[in-house]
Design a protein around this motif. Structure first.
Motif: not given
Ligand code: BEZ
Length: 254
Positions: A16-20, A191-193, A197-205, A218-220
């Motif tokens: 959904e978020n990273a097919r690109f 593909p979205g806001d 991307w943060l949900e998919t890739f930034a889990q180490p943070y 994430i909203s902030e």
């Protein structure tokens, strides 16, 4: 795709978020210039989208990835895929090429990775890839780290984004001859806001925060980044900078 234990991959969320990521990987496949019958290792194969392209071009491809979920997705495409840490590749002298797209920045010990790639290649074999280079997602990282800092949380940058000279030096120290080493700024439409991307890739943070704080965090970060990464029509991009390279293990390896 990741060697970080704080990062978990969900193939459906990734699609959904990273097919690109795989869609934009075709220039790297072209740089590899795969020939039918060649034996190719896809290092950090993820869900196998590009591994499948290589297989359809007639290559005998082995995909490896540290995520069991992504390897299962690759296997469901009929691919030969194995769960493996890119720092400890076990192959000896068996591949015509090692290919890697958008994965090497997750492997924080590049000397170990490069040594494994070297061992895996036959003499004359190619190592061709692309990953995040110096300055990659700089605005995103700054916004994340600033929002964490205001909560009293510090997380070491989980990614390896080298300068071209640094990566060239690492490859040459192993004995590789470099044909191409280029840093390419590539603002990348999302593909979205940037929240996806943060949900998919930034889990180490984000995994450093209590679950109840994650949504607000994430909203902030999204609002901090909106003036930089979102245009007047509401289209978001990520501030990607790619390091693209092509290197060869000489026939008479040192
Ligand atoms: C990248 O493809 O550049 C990237 C992906 C996830 C996290 C960091 C960088």
């Amino acid at each position: 795709m990741s060697s970080s234990s704080a990062q978990h991959w969900d193939p459906a969320q990734y699609a959904e978020n990273a097919r690109f990521v795989s869609d934009l990987g075709m220039p790297v496949v072209e740089l590899l210039s795969p020939k039918p019958g060649e034996r190719i290792l896809d290092l950090g194969c993820g869900d196998g989208a590009l591994t499948l392209k290589l297989a359809k071009l007639g290559c005998k491809v082995v995909g490896v990835d540290s995520s069991p979920e992504m390897v299962a997705a690759a296997k469901s495409l009929g691919l030969n895929a194995q769960v493996m840490d890119g720092h400890t590749l076990p192959f000896i002298n068996e591949f015509d090429a090692v290919f890697s797209n958008a994965a090497l920045h997750w492997m924080k010990h590049p000397k170990d990775v490069i040594a494994g790639v070297w061992r895996a290649l036959k003499p004359g074999g190619r190592f061709v890839g692309e990953f995040g280079g110096c300055g990659n997602v700089a605005a995103i990282v700054t916004a994340i780290e600033s929002a964490l800092s205001s909560r009293g949380v510090t997380v070491a940058n989980p990614w390896f984004f080298p300068r071209p000279e640094e990566y060239r030096g690492l490859l040459e120290a192993m004995g590789f001859a470099i044909e191409i080493m280029a840093l390419i700024p590539r603002p990348t439409p999302l593909p979205g806001d940037v929240g996806g991307w943060l949900e998919t890739f930034a889990q180490p943070y984000t995994s450093a925060l209590p679950g109840t704080e994650k949504r607000g965090f994430i909203s902030e970060v999204v609002e901090t980044l909106r003036p930089m990464l979102c245009d007047a029509n509401g289209n978001w991009h990520a501030d990607y900078v790619r390091l693209r390279f092509s290197a060869t293990k000489p026939q008479a390896a040192p």
